[in-house]
Design an enzyme around this catalytic site. Structure first.
Site, mmCIF file in Angstrom:
data_model
loop_
_atom_site.group_PDB
_atom_site.id
_atom_site.type_symbol
_atom_site.label_atom_id
_atom_site.label_comp_id
_atom_site.label_asym_id
_atom_site.label_seq_id
_atom_site.Cartn_x
_atom_site.Cartn_y
_atom_site.Cartn_z
ATOM 1 N N TYR A 155 4.199 58.881 41.948
ATOM 2 C CA TYR A 155 4.538 59.360 43.287
ATOM 3 C C TYR A 155 4.879 60.851 43.276
ATOM 4 O O TYR A 155 4.413 61.625 44.126
ATOM 5 C CB TYR A 155 5.715 58.534 43.808
ATOM 6 C CG TYR A 155 6.128 58.793 45.231
ATOM 7 C CD1 TYR A 155 5.396 58.264 46.297
ATOM 8 C CD2 TYR A 155 7.269 59.532 45.520
ATOM 9 C CE1 TYR A 155 5.795 58.471 47.612
ATOM 10 C CE2 TYR A 155 7.673 59.753 46.829
ATOM 11 C CZ TYR A 155 6.933 59.207 47.868
ATOM 12 O OH TYR A 155 7.330 59.422 49.170
ATOM 13 N N LYS A 159 2.825 63.749 45.238
ATOM 14 C CA LYS A 159 3.475 64.581 46.255
ATOM 15 C C LYS A 159 3.449 66.062 45.879
ATOM 16 O O LYS A 159 3.334 66.930 46.750
ATOM 17 C CB LYS A 159 4.914 64.101 46.483
ATOM 18 C CG LYS A 159 5.018 62.729 47.146
ATOM 19 C CD LYS A 159 4.262 62.662 48.464
ATOM 20 C CE LYS A 159 4.637 61.449 49.291
ATOM 21 N NZ LYS A 159 3.852 61.377 50.551
#
Length: 255
Positions: A155, A159
């Protein structure tokens, strides 16, 4: 200012709930016609109904953002319905949290494909219309996790990648009067943060209290806090803002 997005057409991905739903509702309240896009068309109906009940215009669109053909078809559907495409909010996202040594290839690939490939495919499809009309606004949803977060190697990487993607698109698309920015939320009360609490074996109340202790504003964020910033970035009031990443985290220190 109500009506500042009058006659604009927006697509918000991952808009069935959470930050995406709040963003779709806010853009509609500002006058935009909004395509509410999520994996399943049926899941979008609550957001569409809320917008319609408030007097706005919304369209539910089912689309897997990892699939180029579905993305192209979704954008074509929106333009066929309303004649243009002015705003894209790349918000679709998932989590598959785990420590690196436990993380599977599927955990890695799923997160990369939804966040990064999805933003790429949606932006590539939308920019064609924006370039032709020489006007557009793209906002990507990053996260404070882009700065690193235990148990989120996939993640955090996705991002962080979105931040590089944002700055690059701002450079490439700027000559066509297209602004590209990113928002990076911190602790926002959504189903995703509830899932994170469950993952670490805490009640959500305990999880939230622990987060708030580290937030100088002494409260958790709401989806509307993010939606308000997105609404500014896609307005003409932000016409000279591009290539930026705005952290929305109540001044919480990272790390």
């Amino acid at each position: 200012m109500l009506g500042r997005l009058q006659d604009r057409v927006a697509v918000v991905t991952g808009a069935a709930r959470g930050i995406g739903a709040a963003t779709a509702k806010r853009l509609a309240a500002d006058g935009a016609k909004v395509a509410v896009l999520d994996l399943r068309k049926e899941a979008c109906q609550d957001t569409v109904n809320a917008i319609s009940a408030a007097g706005g215009h919304a369209l539910a669109v089912g689309c897997d953002v990892r699939d180029a053909q579905q993305v192209e078809a979704a954008m074509q559907q929106v333009v066929a319905r309303w004649g243009r495409l002015d705003i894209l909010v790349n918000n679709a996202g998932i989590i598959r949290d785990n420590l690196l040594f436990r993380m599977s290839e599927d955990d890695w690939d799923m997160v990369m494909n939804v966040h990064l490939k999805g933003a790429f495919l949606c932006s590539r499809a939308a920019q064609r219309y924006m370039v032709e009309q020489r006007y557009g606004k793209i906002v990507n949803t990053s996260s404070t996790s882009a700065l690193g977060n235990r148990g989120q190697a996939n993640y955090a990487t996705a991002k962080a990648g979105l931040q590089g993607f944002t700055r690059t698109l701002a450079i490439e698309l700027g000559p066509f009067n297209i602004n590209v920015n990113a928002v990076a939320p911190g602790f926002i009360v959504t189903d995703m943060t509830r899932a994170a609490a469950e993952r670490v074996g805490m009640s959500f109340e305990e999880f939230e209290r622990a987060a708030i202790e580290r937030i100088p504003l002494r409260r958790a964020g709401k989806p509307e806090d993010v939606a308000n910033v997105v609404a500014f970035l896609v307005s003409d009031e932000a016409s000279y803002v591009s290539g930026q990443v705005i952290y929305i985290n109540g001044a919480r220190p990272q790390g």
